[in-house]
Design an enzyme around this catalytic site. Structure first.
Site, PDB file in Angstrom:
ATOM      1  NE  ARG A 164       0.837  12.303   8.084  1.00  0.00           N
ATOM      2  CZ  ARG A 164       0.469  13.344   8.783  1.00  0.00           C
ATOM      3  NH1 ARG A 164      -0.746  13.405   9.264  1.00  0.00           N
ATOM      4  NH2 ARG A 164       1.298  14.345   9.000  1.00  0.00           N
ATOM      5  CB  CYS A 216      -2.708   5.955  11.421  1.00  0.00           C
ATOM      6  SG  CYS A 216      -3.116   4.573  10.381  1.00  0.00           S
ATOM      7  CG  ASP A 271       4.287   0.662   9.109  1.00  0.00           C
ATOM      8  OD1 ASP A 271       4.247   0.931   7.897  1.00  0.00           O
ATOM      9  OD2 ASP A 271       3.905   1.446   9.995  1.00  0.00           O
ATOM     10  CE  LYS A 286      -1.028   1.893   3.679  1.00  0.00           C
ATOM     11  NZ  LYS A 286      -1.406   2.255   5.046  1.00  0.00           N
ATOM     12  CG  ASN A 287       2.974   2.374   3.393  1.00  0.00           C
ATOM     13  OD1 ASN A 287       1.862   2.883   3.417  1.00  0.00           O
ATOM     14  ND2 ASN A 287       3.571   1.875   4.467  1.00  0.00           N
TER      15      ASN A 287
END
Length: 1620
Positions: free
Chosen positions: A78, A102, A291, A7-8
């Protein structure tokens, strides 16, 4: 488990898609909430994306419109802030809401905005909206991020991609997601380099391209699955996971007890025993990821013992702790630290998830908790359930690929162009489990694939299937499976190995070696399948993972019993069995191949750490794989690929020659099954496509076509498209893609081979070079030992080591074709040159041919000839290697030095192999001279010069035309003066403007004024620093003459003072012969003249000149070497432009070959010198093709009649005279008669280098060019010898040049960042301005590659005599973590054998090694001291007694006393006390008032022994550089008030130069000036053992600093010459 895309990585790539307005195709897109939000945001901005299908999406951003990013989207995610930069680039303005996301701590957007401001954006904020504008567009700049923020790096990258010019991002994040975004931007059209490091450079663009990109797998998801496997006690294969993306997490998880090893699809993980508590701190990549912190905490809840977890990235990321405590976890939480005590079990509970990673930790805990766990709400970012989609089935055929193996079955449904529309998994499909069971698994797998694609079995009539099945070759298996009912139009069956072959080679014939749990070799040749080994994958499959495990368990038991040495690896293995061999035996009785293979990663890890047992096992495994591979080649395979979970690991252990022959894996088994089904082999199967996308070479470009080709390939390599070991497309493919001839293609490839970027070997193709390839290429000119030694002027000889009759090895039996029981003769000898050992030869021949080896002659071939067995032909393989210990000892060099390993097979006429020889040649045996290397580089450099600087020369020509000089005046020295003579003739001939030369000393020594007001003044110089030329230039400038400068060094005084600068552009001259600079001065002169005279023919000829220079280098004048050897004197004759090269050739004959040579014009030689001709005289004549030709021919005739041996270089090639005594040399005609002399002198340079070697001289170190540069004596001015040159320094003091043994950088260069000879030269130049004339460049703790590069740079700099460099200082990595200062703790480590070898090298000059007792033993120090290395203690917390013990062992110094060590205490004196009490210990002090208080300095200066106290600067790159910030190990260092610090205030070296240290000592600490100078000169020189520096006594090097009473420097002289 299949790992989704990250995802990042997906979010910034989706944002970046807005940049170009082009078509974007993405695959492996994760189906998560944030991605859906980003797609929704794109839709609001006008981009219609549609929904992803199976992770694939295609859309165009052409319709993107400027829009405000709405708060409703921003508050959810974000990462939506990432659209700011693309919108700003696209529209010049963007308005965006403050982002949400988050609740894991503050993550300010200031870093994003700061990056945009650095690029020229204007930012306003109000009402919760950021209004960012750049109406004129963004401009490239330097962005120094205060912290390595991933998001800010993403923003900076995207903005820089659309900015004008180049952007440098310092302190960039290094995560794989950054690398993925960079790859996407490169595909889009930007040029991003350095992604994955601390420094990234971006060349912006406004020309965008369509792009296809696959999102990188999610490393956090993968690591979470690893933890899940360990917590549940199961075994899990994580498909798509990449070990290299896990960074430090992999090591931490292994320490916790998770067994991780690679599979052919990803990674396999399981718990290896009881879980162990491990301390961890989160760090940016490659550290432990923040993470993963929550998931790791859940794991530690089940581990034995106490674990300390520190969160260093976000301040509020322990919100999952109370929820884990609800489940029974024992966790104490204080600020950013959590202490976890393992508990026996967790209990189900209702828990609340606060963020995505917290959610995952609670899910993991719930998996192992007793009872039911309810977690709600699971926050954003999670994947939805898999959606079913329907693929339209029409007349277009589809292809079902099935891979059935012993561990599972996979199926994939594809379209003809390779698009995947469905997939399925099932259980094992190997016939050993039964045909029916196999077919059931196959059916389940393909049914699942059909279901996912939305296709019923009844609609599968357009689908063709390719099915691979393990064990299909079993009797009756194929027939039984082919009889099974299936729904497809056709079904084709093959073994699982055959489809692996098909996939690996894109449908072409080829071979594979599978290296996984088992191992075997397979080849598919003309439809036939060949198999070697691997039947049923038994535990003993050599080279396999199971084999590694079996070997290591057996070795561990032997070590436990004392039958072999215990090592760290073997100790760890026995520890797994409780140090009880009985447990090991019991385990072995039950273990399967998979169980054994689980030990393979442990063996690999220890082998990488240098464990001898592990390395031996890996070497044996590699040898087994090599045997399989070589056998497959012998069976006819032309392509070989390694596949399987251990393939990449074992490949690095293979012999380099085999490794180079490997082909890249083009596809997997499912690709092979699809090809079997009939699907075309699509573009992804060939590297050729990368090249074909460029299109044809530009035929109208003035750059030679082979240079264009070389530049294109160089771009592919430097951009990372082609990597080390990649095979290039075939010549035929390149010819077809570029439209070039094969000859031109070969020239372009040869150019890159000569540069070391490519390597070509023995018909196996062309590859991108690795480091070892480059070593090999430097030695690859080897022919025969005796021949080569003779050609280098050495006397070859041999000495026997061993002559025995012995049993052959298995390999020798196979190679020599021996019968059972037949023996061999082993003949080992040492080959010497001038008595020095240079090579070892180990020959094996059948003993039947040599019945009496005691009668063996020195020459093996002579002996074989006497037996009637003289070989007729031989096959020789060469590869670079590192010398083993035994061979290194025989060759009198260090273990691990570079060497050339040769294998030779000699055959009789019948084809029988009669000799098998292995040889090791020392690496320096055949290194070509620098003179030859630089001469051979001339053609390519001239081509580049014409491409890069032709417009510059035209601009200078326009300045000359506008100035309209009545006269051109030149000034030059040495070879440059010969170039000036070429300019005189050429310029006068072409323009009619007279050219005069000025004596070099007119302005500087005689101080005469010349009238130059109407003149154009041309200064020609390689360095641009000659005081004579600088003075002449100033005089010309004062009279408003037009100042032209032709220089090679662009940052020189001569270049800075020029009105019109013409770069020579030959690059740094490493050879004193300066061949490149002379030739390229001529070509620049020719280009200037052609432009002034508007001679288009000469300009066109210059474009073709590189080809002629290539031919010139190939002209063979070896006969002239023999003919001139007995000659004592030579005439060198030329006329017109040719007189210039006659003068240059005569100069080189004197300097390089020590032959008396005089140059004359053809007219001049006939008017006197010819009358002095005597026997033994020879003449070298450079004929021309212009009006001067006849006069030269007349001179040749007259000299021949006088009995002079005349050698003629004639570009016309028509042999005008056929007279006795006249010999003609091969010569390459240039494209224009005025350029012939350039071609001739290039050929001459090749000859001169060979001639020097044949005379026993070193062309790189000519004796006649060595200036003394030493102090002759000290005397009053009145007693100065007559004719001495007087230099008035106008100063009050003369001091020896300063000596500094701790210099990290200077002039904007940090040695760690630029470990090169050029970097060292810049550092030395910067410090010389402050009086330092001798220094040790200091490399601080860094990764091993940087340390090795620094050593190589120091070796080259000291060998080439780079002014100021006298050795190297290794400050780390063997220091203490507790006293690391700014050193990077990741690279701090104990000293090992390889480190000792590096620190004992003899080619580095003086070596200082700063070590700490914490990481270097007393024996290490003693060994280094015995080798002459100066050991200095520093960066240590050692105590007083330990320090004294290390001083007794041989340590002689202390690095920067007081800094990075325990403070002096009246009860614990520590290292400082031990140093101050010992009168034999040297120590360095940083006298800047920041590192040590002035009062403390004063006390030490007063108390310390004056003969041991040295001043050091510890200087960083800021010395001599105006910048107030620079980067150190990825951290930004700031300069303020002369103090250098990183963000936390830690001192980061100094901003100190040596004269400032002297001034501070005198003015602030009360030290007498004489004592201060002594501490900066004679004392450090004494410490380094350098008697010729640091003093002004007779015989010392004349390095002199002239000082005023104010301690300001007036002048600096190096070896008697003033430094400009």
């Amino acid at each position: 488990m299949q790992v989704a895309g990250a995802k990042n990585a997906a979010l910034p790539i989706l944002a970046a898609s807005m940049l170009g307005g082009r078509q974007v195709r993405l695959s492996n897109l994760p189906d998560v909430g944030d991605v859906r939000s980003m797609l929704e945001l794109l839709g609001l901005c006008g981009v219609e994306t549609g929904d992803p299908v199976h992770g694939r999406i295609e859309f165009s951003t052409e319709a993107l419109r400027a829009a405000d990013a709405p708060y409703d989207i921003m508050r959810k995610m974000r990462a939506s802030f990432l659209v700011l930069a693309p919108l700003l680039v696209r529209f010049g303005r963007a308005r965006i809401s403050r982002p949400g996301g988050c609740a894991i701590g503050t993550r300010p957007v200031d870093l994003h905005l700061g990056a945009l401001e650095a690029l020229g954006a204007r930012i306003d904020f109000g009402g919760g909206i950021y209004d960012v504008q750049a109406p004129e567009g963004l401009r490239g700049a330097r962005i120094a991020l205060p912290m390595a923020s991933v998001g800010a790096t993403h923003t900076a990258l995207m903005a820089a991609a659309g900015a004008r010019g180049e952007t440098e991002i310092v302190n960039a994040a290094r995560e794989p997601e950054i690398v993925d975004l960079a790859a996407f931007l490169n595909g889009l059209g930007a040029r991003v380099e350095g992604a994955g490091t601390y420094k990234i450079t971006v060349q912006g663009t406004d020309s965008w391209s369509d792009v296809s990109h696959a999102i990188v797998p999610d490393r956090i998801e993968a690591a979470s699955y690893l933890i899940a496997a360990a917590m549940t006690g199961g075994e899990l294969e994580i498909i798509g996971a990449r070990l290299e993306h896990l960074g430090a997490a992999c090591q931490i998880l292994e320490q916790a007890g998770i067994v991780i090893y690679p599979s052919d699809r990803g990674l396999i993980a399981r718990r290896g025993g009881a879980l162990t508590s491990v301390d961890v701190a989160t760090e940016p990549f490659p550290g432990f990821p923040t993470d993963l912190q929550a998931q790791f905490m859940a794991l530690m809840c089940l581990a034995d013992g106490v674990s300390v977890i520190r969160e260093r990235v976000f301040e509020s990321r322990f919100m999952h702790v109370p929820e884990l405590q609800r489940m029974g976890a024992d966790i104490r939480h204080d600020g950013s630290t959590a202490i976890v005590t393992g508990v026996g079990e967790l209990h189900g509970a209702q828990v609340m998830a606060t963020d995505l990673r917290a959610s995952m930790s609670l899910v993991l805990a719930g998996l192992v908790a007793k009872g039911e766990t309810q977690a709600a709400p699971v926050r954003r970012g999670h994947r939805k359930g898999r959606r079913m989609t329907t693929a339209k089935v029409d007349d277009e055929a589809l292809f079902m690929a099935v891979d059935g193996g012993g561990t599972g079955c996979r199926a994939r449904l594809e379209t003809a162009d390779g698009k995947v529309i469905g997939g399925g998994l099932a259980g094992p499909a190997a016939t050993r489990f039964g045909v029916e069971a196999s077919w059931a698994a196959i059916s389940t797998a393909f049914s699942n694939a059909l279901d996912e694609a939305g296709i019923g079995r009844s609609d599968a009539g357009h689908i063709h299937a390719g099915i691979g099945v393990a064990g299909l070759s079993r009797q009756g298996a194929r027939e039984a499976l082919e009889a099974m009912e299936h729904p497809f139009a056709s079904a084709h069956f093959a073994t699982d190995g055959e489809i692996a072959c098909l996939g690996a080679h894109g449908g072409r014939d080829g071979a594979i070696v599978i290296v996984g749990t088992g191992s075997c070799g397979l080849a598919r040749l003309s439809g036939q399948l060949i198999k070697i080994g691997g039947y049923g994958f038994p535990i003993s499959d050599e080279g396999s993972g199971a084999y590694l495990g079996l070997r290591v368990v057996r070795a561990a038991m032997m070590a436990h019993d004392g039958r072999m040495a215990m090592t760290a690896l073997l100790g760890e293995i026995m520890g797994r069995f409780g140090d009880d061999p009985g447990n090991a035996v019991q385990w072995m009785d039950q273990a399967t191949a998979t169980d054994y293979a689980a030990f393979a990663p442990i063996v690999v890890r220890h082998a990488d750490d240098g464990d001898p047992a592990a390395r031996r096992i890996m070497q044996d495994a590699a040898a087994a794989i090599e045997t399989i591979g070589r056998t497959l080649f012998e069976r006819g395979a032309e392509r070989l690929t390694l596949i399987g979970g251990l393939a990449s690991v074992i490949e690095s252990w293979l012999a380099p020659d085999l490794r180079r022959r490997l082909s890249p894996q083009l596809g997997d088994s499912l690709d092979g099954a699809a090809i079997l089904a009939g699907r075309p082999a699509i573009g992804r199967f060939t590297i050729d496509k990368i090249f074909q996308d460029y299109g044809p070479i530009d035929q109208n470009n003035p750059t030679p076509r082979y240079i264009q080709l070389a530049n294109r390939i160089r771009d592919l390599i430097e951009s990372g498209s082609w990597k080390a070991g990649d095979a290039l497309p075939s010549e035929r493919t390149i010819v077809g893609a570029t439209g070039l001839s094969r000859v031109t293609v070969r020239k372009g490839l040869e150019l890159l081979v000569n540069e070391g970027l490519l390597c070509q070997r023995h018909g196996s193709g062309t590859y991108v070079s690795s480091e070892e390839d480059r070593i090999e290429q430097s030695l690859g000119t080897l022919t025969g030992f005796s021949e080569d030694m003779h050609s280098l002027g050495h006397v070859p000889s041999a000495r026997w080591i061993e002559k025995t009759i012995d049993n052959p090895s298995t390999e020798e039996t196979m190679v020599l074709g021996l019968s059972p029981g037949e023996k061999v003769a082993r003949l080992h000898r040492l080959r010497l040159a001038d008595g020095e050992p240079l090579a070892i030869e180990m020959a094996v021949v059948p003993a039947s041919i040599l019945p009496d080896i005691d009668d063996m002659q020195d020459s093996l071939y002579q002996t074989l000839a006497a037996q009637g067995a003289l070989p007729e032909k031989a096959l020789q393989r060469m590869h670079a290697c590192r010398l083993p210990a035994f061979e290194a000892e025989l060759l009198k060099c260090e273990e691990g030095e570079p060497a050339l390993h040769i294998e030779r097979l000699s055959r009789l006429h019948s084809g029988r192999v009669i000799e098998f020889t292995r040889s090791y040649y020392r690496g320096q045996t055949l290194m070509t001279s620098l003179m030859q290397q630089e001469t051979r580089a001339i053609p390519a450099l001239v081509a580049q010069q014409m491409h890069d600087h032709l417009a510059t020369y035209e601009g200078c020509a326009d300045r000359i035309a506008a100035f309209d000089p009545a006269l051109v005046v030149t000034m030059a020295r040495g070879s440059s003066d010969n170039a000036a003579l070429y300019f005189k003739y050429l310029f006068e001939l072409k323009t009619g403007i007279p050219v005069a030369s000025v004596g070099p000393s007119i302005a500087s020594v005689y101080e005469r004024e010349l009238r130059l007001d109407r003149a154009a003044c041309l200064s020609i110089s390689q360095s641009g620093k000659s005081p004579d030329l600088v003075a002449f230039q100033k005089m010309a400038g004062d009279q408003r003459a037009l100042n032209l400068a032709l220089v090679n060094t662009l940052d020189s005084p001569l270049a800075e003072g020029a009105d019109c600068l013409m770069p020579v552009a030959s690059g740094p001259e490493k050879s004193v012969a300066a061949t490149k600079s002379f030739v390229m001065s001529q070509t620049a002169i020719a280009a200037l003249t052609a432009h002034v005279s508007r001679d288009d023919g000469l300009l066109a000829a210059l474009a073709d000149l590189p080809d002629a220079l290539d031919r010139a280098i190939g002209c063979d004048w070896r006969d002239l070497v023999t003919r001139l050897k007995p000659v004592h004197s030579l005439y060198v004759i030329g006329r017109g432009p040719g007189l210039a090269i006659a003068q240059e050739a005569a100069l080189k004959l004197k300097e390089t070959c020590e032959k008396h040579a005089e140059s004359y014009s053809s007219a001049e030689v006939l008017h006197g010198p010819i009358q002095l001709a005597a026997s033994g005289l020879a003449a070298l004549v450079f004929l021309s093709r212009d009006e001067a030709r006849q006069g030269l021919i007349d001179a040749v005739r007259r000299m021949a009649e006088m009995g002079i041996a005349v050698f003629v270089a004639d570009p016309a090639g028509d042999r005008p005279l056929d007279l006795p005594g006249v010999s003609y040399l091969p010569c390459a005609a240039a494209p224009h008669p005025m350029l012939d002399c350039i071609s001739q002198i290039t050929t001459f340079y090749v000859f001169a280098e060979r001639f020097a070697f044949d005379l026993g001289l070193n062309p790189d170190s000519p004796k006649l060019l060595k200036k003394d540069g030493r102090v002759k004596g000290l005397a009053p001015l009145a007693d100065t010898p007559a004719r001495s040159r007087i230099v008035d320094t106008e100063a009050e003091w003369l001091s020896p040049g300063f000596v500094d043994w701790q210099v990290n950088g200077g002039g904007g260069v940090l040695f760690n960042d630029n470990p090169s000879p050029e970097g060292l030269a810049r550092i030395a130049d910067a410090h010389r301005r402050f009086g330092t004339t001798a220094l040790l460049p200091t490399v601080i703790t860094d990764e091993p590659a940087v340390t090795k590069a620094a050593a190589a740079a120091a070796a080259e700099a000291t060998q080439q005599g780079t002014p100021g460099i006298v050795g190297i200082h290794f400050e780390g990595p063997h220091i203490s973590v507790a006293r690391k200062g700014v050193h990077d703790p990741r690279f701090i480590r104990p000293m090992e054998r390889d480190d000792l070898a590096l620190l004992r090298r003899r080619d580095l000059g003086r070596i200082v090694a700063t070590v700490a007792p914490e990481n270097a033993t007393v024996d290490d120090v003693a060994a280094l001291a015995q080798a002459g290395t100066i050991v200095s203690l520093g960066h240590t917390a050692t105590d007083h007694d330990t320090a004294r013990r290390y001083f007794s062992a041989g340590a002689r110094a202390v690095t920067h006393l007081f800094n990075a060590m325990e403070p002096l205490h009246h009860r614990q004196p520590g290292l400082i006390g031990a140093a101050l009490e010992n009168p034999d210990i040297y120590y360095g002090l940083i006298a800047d008032g920041h590192h040590v208080h002035p009062s403390v300095l004063s006390m030490v200066f007063a108390a310390g022994p004056k003969t041991r106290l040295t001043l050091v600067t510890d200087a960083m790159s800021s010395v001599g550089d105006p910048s107030d910030t620079f980067e150190l190990n990825g951290r930004i260092v700031h300069r303020k008030g002369g103090r250098l610090t990183i963000e936390d205030g830690t001192l980061a070296g100094s901003d100190l130069d040596m004269i400032s240290a002297i001034r501070f000592s005198v003015r602030e600490c009360g030290v007498a000036m004489v004592d201060a100078l002594r501490m900066a000169t004679s004392v450090p020189a004494s410490m380094l053992g350098l008697e010729t520096i640091g003093s002004l006594r007779p015989g010392a090097r004349a390095d002199i600093v002239a000082l005023h009473d104010s301690l300001e420097i007036a002048q600096v002289h190096m070896a008697g010459e003033p430094d400009p």
